[in-house]
Design a protein around this motif. Structure first.
Motif, PDB file in Angstrom:
ATOM      1  N   GLY A 321       0.788  -1.228   0.000  1.00  0.00           N
ATOM      2  CA  GLY A 321       0.000   0.000   0.000  1.00  0.00           C
ATOM      3  C   GLY A 321       0.823   1.283   0.000  1.00  0.00           C
ATOM      4  O   GLY A 321       0.539   2.207  -0.766  1.00  0.00           O
ATOM      5  N   PRO A 322       1.845   1.380   0.852  1.00  0.00           N
ATOM      6  CA  PRO A 322       2.651   2.610   0.863  1.00  0.00           C
ATOM      7  C   PRO A 322       3.290   2.915  -0.489  1.00  0.00           C
ATOM      8  O   PRO A 322       3.295   4.072  -0.928  1.00  0.00           O
ATOM      9  CB  PRO A 322       3.701   2.322   1.937  1.00  0.00           C
ATOM     10  N   GLU A 323       3.816   1.896  -1.169  1.00  0.00           N
ATOM     11  CA  GLU A 323       4.437   2.127  -2.477  1.00  0.00           C
ATOM     12  C   GLU A 323       3.399   2.535  -3.510  1.00  0.00           C
ATOM     13  O   GLU A 323       3.660   3.387  -4.368  1.00  0.00           O
ATOM     14  CB  GLU A 323       5.195   0.881  -2.929  1.00  0.00           C
ATOM     15  N   GLN A 324       2.217   1.948  -3.450  1.00  0.00           N
ATOM     16  CA  GLN A 324       1.163   2.338  -4.379  1.00  0.00           C
ATOM     17  C   GLN A 324       0.733   3.786  -4.142  1.00  0.00           C
ATOM     18  O   GLN A 324       0.474   4.534  -5.089  1.00  0.00           O
ATOM     19  CB  GLN A 324      -0.030   1.399  -4.250  1.00  0.00           C
ATOM     20  N   PHE A 325       0.648   4.179  -2.882  1.00  0.00           N
ATOM     21  CA  PHE A 325       0.284   5.560  -2.560  1.00  0.00           C
ATOM     22  C   PHE A 325       1.365   6.506  -3.087  1.00  0.00           C
ATOM     23  O   PHE A 325       1.058   7.549  -3.682  1.00  0.00           O
ATOM     24  CB  PHE A 325       0.120   5.705  -1.048  1.00  0.00           C
ATOM     25  N   ARG A 326       2.624   6.129  -2.869  1.00  0.00           N
ATOM     26  CA  ARG A 326       3.726   6.957  -3.385  1.00  0.00           C
ATOM     27  C   ARG A 326       3.656   7.074  -4.902  1.00  0.00           C
ATOM     28  O   ARG A 326       3.817   8.177  -5.451  1.00  0.00           O
ATOM     29  CB  ARG A 326       5.070   6.350  -2.970  1.00  0.00           C
ATOM     30  N   GLU A 327       3.412   5.972  -5.581  1.00  0.00           N
ATOM     31  CA  GLU A 327       3.333   6.002  -7.042  1.00  0.00           C
ATOM     32  C   GLU A 327       2.198   6.894  -7.520  1.00  0.00           C
ATOM     33  O   GLU A 327       2.339   7.596  -8.531  1.00  0.00           O
ATOM     34  CB  GLU A 327       3.159   4.577  -7.572  1.00  0.00           C
ATOM     35  N   ALA A 328       1.076   6.881  -6.802  1.00  0.00           N
ATOM     36  CA  ALA A 328      -0.052   7.741  -7.178  1.00  0.00           C
ATOM     37  C   ALA A 328       0.325   9.217  -7.037  1.00  0.00           C
ATOM     38  O   ALA A 328      -0.044  10.048  -7.871  1.00  0.00           O
ATOM     39  CB  ALA A 328      -1.269   7.411  -6.323  1.00  0.00           C
ATOM     40  N   LEU A 329       1.071   9.549  -5.988  1.00  0.00           N
ATOM     41  CA  LEU A 329       1.512  10.941  -5.805  1.00  0.00           C
ATOM     42  C   LEU A 329       2.492  11.337  -6.901  1.00  0.00           C
ATOM     43  O   LEU A 329       2.407  12.435  -7.464  1.00  0.00           O
ATOM     44  CB  LEU A 329       2.149  11.120  -4.430  1.00  0.00           C
TER      45      LEU A 329
END
Length: 360
Positions: A321-329
């Motif tokens: 989840g954290p990496e996906q959130f970072r990628e979205a940003l």
């Protein structure tokens, strides 16, 4: 009364004034009064601020009589190490208990010495500015007991020299217990010493706050010599009122405008800290809204996966989840990083510091 409007803790006339409360000039005067020489004063401060020597017994280049007199009149430390927890990843958390000279308790503070991820590099030191915290974030242990008092300049510096005694320090983050903007009269002089005598430059010092606009705008005019991080945690006003209760009446946009003003006044970009709470503030809607809030602003988003605090209702993000959130940003044009905290198994990770009675 605001925390930074608190009167300074009164110094009893009979209570020894600690070395860490003295300026270099005051140290020289105190040493001279006790029969020492100017070079003795310089040596004392080098021992403490460059080598992390914690008592006069370790300063063997000083005359024995001078060491004894200084220990009585100007002790190096006012606190005692009540506990030391070492994590498997090398992070060390110190619990320092402060007392008056007569033994009256003054509360405790926690400090974390965080080793670098790169071999051979010096550590980062996380320091506290208050006993407890007034902000009341429900996912952070530091505010569970509320605010007891501000730490003094000497008590803040004591954390630095205790940290230096563990190992060399390359960087410091003022994001332990407390809200730093509520204790600037003690923090700023302490950081002056850290820069001048411990050798940490302004870009190696980060002060973290929940972002009081009026305080930040006033502080920006003083040409502050440190980096700034603002704990945001959500792009939505109603949710921020829940996650950062002390800021319930301050809209997110006002905090961001204060960050914009800081950048214009200082030329230093803001880091926005964002603790990822699984299922609470880490959804696609949150990522899109955060991009909308920060697009076009000179800043970095530091994503911190939640670190467990016993008894609260939050949990860590799902795997990946954290990496996906970072990628979205990043897809929205922001600069973002994920920082997994060290010291988790020693209750030394971000959000886990708290005031408590501990045993060695």
């Amino acid at each position: 009364m605001n925390a930074d409007d608190e009167p300074e803790r009164a110094q009893d006339d009979e209570e020894p004034r600690p070395l860490l409360d003295l300026s270099p000039e005051e140290t020289a005067a105190a040493v001279a009064e006790l029969g020492g020489r100017a070079f003795h004063a310089r040596s004392i401060r080098r021992h403490v601020f460059e080598r992390g020597v914690l008592d006069y017994d370790g300063m063997t280049d000083l005359p024995a009589g001078l060491r004894e007199a200084l220990a009585e009149r100007h002790p190096v430390l006012t606190g005692t190490e009540a506990a030391r927890n070492r994590s498997k990843d090398g992070a060390v958390k110190l619990l320092t208990r402060f007392t008056r000279a007569d033994g009256a308790p003054l509360g405790s503070a926690e400090t974390v010495h965080i080793p670098s991820t790169k071999s051979g590099r010096a550590a980062t030191l996380c320091v506290s500015t208050q006993v407890g915290c007034p902000v009341g974030c429900p996912f952070c242990a530091s505010g569970l007991g509320g605010l007891e008092r501000n730490l003094s300049k000497a008590e803040i510096l004591e954390q630095f020299v205790r940290g230096l005694a563990i190992g060399k320090i390359a960087r410091t983050v003022v994001m332990g217990m407390g809200e730093p903007l509520f204790n600037l009269p003690a923090l700023i002089p302490a950081l002056d010493v850290v820069r001048a005598e411990m050798g940490l430059g302004a870009r190696s010092i980060t002060v973290s706050t929940v972002g009081f606009p009026a305080r930040l705008e006033k502080l920006a005019r003083t040409r502050p010599r440190f980096q700034l991080a603002i704990s945001l945690h959500t792009p939505f006003d109603a949710q921020r009122a829940e996650l950062v209760p002390l800021m319930a009446e301050t809209p997110v946009e006002e905090v961001l405008l204060a960050g914009d003003h800081w950048f214009r006044a200082t030329g230093r970009e803001i880091t926005y800290e964002y603790v990822l709470l699984g299922g609470h503030n880490d959804t696609e809607d949150h990522a899109r809204a955060l991009v909308d809030r920060l697009r076009g602003r000179r800043c970095t988003v530091n994503l911190i996966p939640y670190n467990p605090v016993p008894g609260d209702r939050f949990h860590r993000p799902r795997r990946g989840g954290p990496e996906q959130f970072r990628e979205a940003l990043e897809a929205g044009g922001l600069v973002a990083t994920v920082r997994w905290s060290k010291g988790l198994d020693a209750d030394a990770a971000c959000g886990q510091l708290r005031r408590r009675v501990a045993t060695v």
